[in-house]
Design a protein around this motif. Structure first.
Motif, short mmCIF file in Angstrom:
data_model
loop_
_atom_site.label_atom_id
_atom_site.label_comp_id
_atom_site.label_asym_id
_atom_site.label_seq_id
_atom_site.Cartn_x
_atom_site.Cartn_y
_atom_site.Cartn_z
N GLU A 19 -13.02 -9.58 1.02
CA GLU A 19 -12.68 -8.31 0.35
C GLU A 19 -11.20 -8.00 0.55
N TRP A 33 -4.58 3.89 6.36
CA TRP A 33 -4.01 2.55 6.52
C TRP A 33 -2.70 2.57 7.29
N MET A 36 -3.42 2.53 10.93
CA MET A 36 -4.06 1.29 11.33
C MET A 36 -3.12 0.10 11.29
N ILE A 53 -12.36 2.17 -2.68
CA ILE A 53 -13.41 1.83 -1.72
C ILE A 53 -13.47 2.76 -0.52
N HIS A 54 -12.32 3.02 0.09
CA HIS A 54 -12.35 3.90 1.27
C HIS A 54 -11.09 4.75 1.38
N LEU A 92 0.86 -1.19 0.00
CA LEU A 92 0.00 0.00 0.00
C LEU A 92 0.89 1.23 0.00
N TRP A 123 -10.80 7.49 2.66
CA TRP A 123 -10.73 8.22 3.93
C TRP A 123 -10.07 7.41 5.04
N VAL A 124 -9.88 6.12 4.80
CA VAL A 124 -9.26 5.29 5.84
C VAL A 124 -7.74 5.49 5.84
N HIS A 153 -11.14 -6.79 9.68
CA HIS A 153 -11.49 -5.87 8.61
C HIS A 153 -13.01 -5.68 8.54
N LYS A 203 -8.56 -9.73 -1.53
CA LYS A 203 -8.36 -9.31 -2.93
C LYS A 203 -7.06 -8.52 -3.08
N TYR A 223 -4.71 -8.82 10.65
CA TYR A 223 -5.83 -7.86 10.53
C TYR A 223 -7.05 -8.48 9.85
N LEU A 235 -7.35 -0.63 -5.24
CA LEU A 235 -8.57 -1.19 -4.65
C LEU A 235 -8.96 -0.41 -3.40
C1 HEM Z 1 -14.46 -1.10 5.15
C2 HEM Z 1 -9.86 -0.88 6.61
C3 HEM Z 1 -8.45 -2.97 2.48
C4 HEM Z 1 -13.06 -3.37 1.14
C5 HEM Z 1 -13.31 -0.79 5.86
C6 HEM Z 1 -13.27 0.04 7.04
C7 HEM Z 1 -11.99 0.09 7.45
C8 HEM Z 1 -11.20 -0.69 6.53
C9 HEM Z 1 -11.44 0.85 8.66
C10 HEM Z 1 -14.46 0.77 7.65
C11 HEM Z 1 -14.54 2.10 6.94
C12 HEM Z 1 -15.68 2.95 7.36
O1 HEM Z 1 -16.68 2.43 7.85
O2 HEM Z 1 -15.58 4.18 7.16
C13 HEM Z 1 -9.07 -1.46 5.64
C14 HEM Z 1 -7.63 -1.58 5.70
C15 HEM Z 1 -7.24 -2.16 4.54
C16 HEM Z 1 -8.43 -2.41 3.74
C17 HEM Z 1 -6.73 -1.14 6.85
C18 HEM Z 1 -5.81 -2.45 4.11
C19 HEM Z 1 -5.19 -3.53 4.13
C20 HEM Z 1 -9.56 -3.22 1.74
C21 HEM Z 1 -9.58 -3.77 0.41
C22 HEM Z 1 -10.88 -3.89 0.05
C23 HEM Z 1 -11.68 -3.40 1.12
C24 HEM Z 1 -8.35 -4.14 -0.38
C25 HEM Z 1 -11.50 -4.42 -1.22
C26 HEM Z 1 -10.91 -5.12 -2.11
C27 HEM Z 1 -13.83 -2.81 2.12
C28 HEM Z 1 -15.27 -2.71 2.06
C29 HEM Z 1 -15.66 -2.03 3.20
C30 HEM Z 1 -14.47 -1.76 3.96
C31 HEM Z 1 -16.16 -3.23 0.94
C32 HEM Z 1 -17.08 -1.60 3.54
C33 HEM Z 1 -17.74 -2.49 4.53
C34 HEM Z 1 -19.13 -1.98 4.84
O3 HEM Z 1 -19.26 -0.82 5.23
O4 HEM Z 1 -20.06 -2.74 4.66
N1 HEM Z 1 -12.03 -1.21 5.57
N2 HEM Z 1 -9.52 -1.98 4.45
N3 HEM Z 1 -10.86 -3.00 2.14
N4 HEM Z 1 -13.39 -2.26 3.28
FE1 HEM Z 1 -11.48 -2.13 3.86
#
Ligand code: HEM
Length: 88
Positions: free
Chosen positions: A46, A68, A71, A62-63, A26, A65-66, A40, A49, A36, A58
């Motif tokens: 997800e 990483w 975290m 998707i986010h 990243l 604002w997060v 997640h 991927k 982690y 990716l």
């Molecule tokens: C939600 C962290 C990678 C897909 C979230 C949320 C966090 C997070 C904190 C909640 C965000 C919020 O509610 O505002 C991370 C971290 C990643 C990572 C630290 C790094 C390794 C990914 C990847 C994908 C992904 C690579 C997709 C390929 C999603 C999806 C949600 C989500 C779909 C929404 C879940 C929902 O609200 O139903 N992630 N993420 N994330 N993440 Fe990730």
């Protein structure tokens, strides 16, 4: 670079594409995302991927604002480098 960080080319990154050993790049940094996975909010499927490859696009789709880096600070294991750059 930090002496405890690995220099990880794509070929090495690719080996860690399993739930038992998942790495992802990243923003040029390589993280061991294995611990982690269960935490997640978007689920393991997800997050997987991005395993074994560069997940920046990716992630940002998707986010964006997060934060990483904050975290996954404890999961940082290296820097992504070009193939053949190891030891250079
Ligand atoms: C939600 C962290 C990678 C897909 C979230 C949320 C966090 C997070 C904190 C909640 C965000 C919020 O509610 O505002 C991370 C971290 C990643 C990572 C630290 C790094 C390794 C990914 C990847 C994908 C992904 C690579 C997709 C390929 C999603 C999806 C949600 C989500 C779909 C929404 C879940 C929902 O609200 O139903 N992630 N993420 N994330 N993440 Fe990730």
């Amino acid at each position: 670079p930090h002496p405890h960080l690995l220099r990880v080319p794509p070929s090495q990154l690719r080996l860690h594409n399993k739930r038992t050993s998942a790495w992802s790049a990243l923003g040029g940094k390589v993280y061991n995302i294995t611990p982690y996975l269960p935490f997640h909010p978007g689920g393991e499927r997800e997050l997987m991927k991005a395993a074994g490859r560069d997940g920046t696009k990716l992630f940002m789709e998707i986010h964006p604002w997060v934060n990483w880096d904050t975290m996954l600070g404890e999961c940082l294991i290296g820097m992504a480098v070009d193939e053949g750059a190891v030891g250079a």
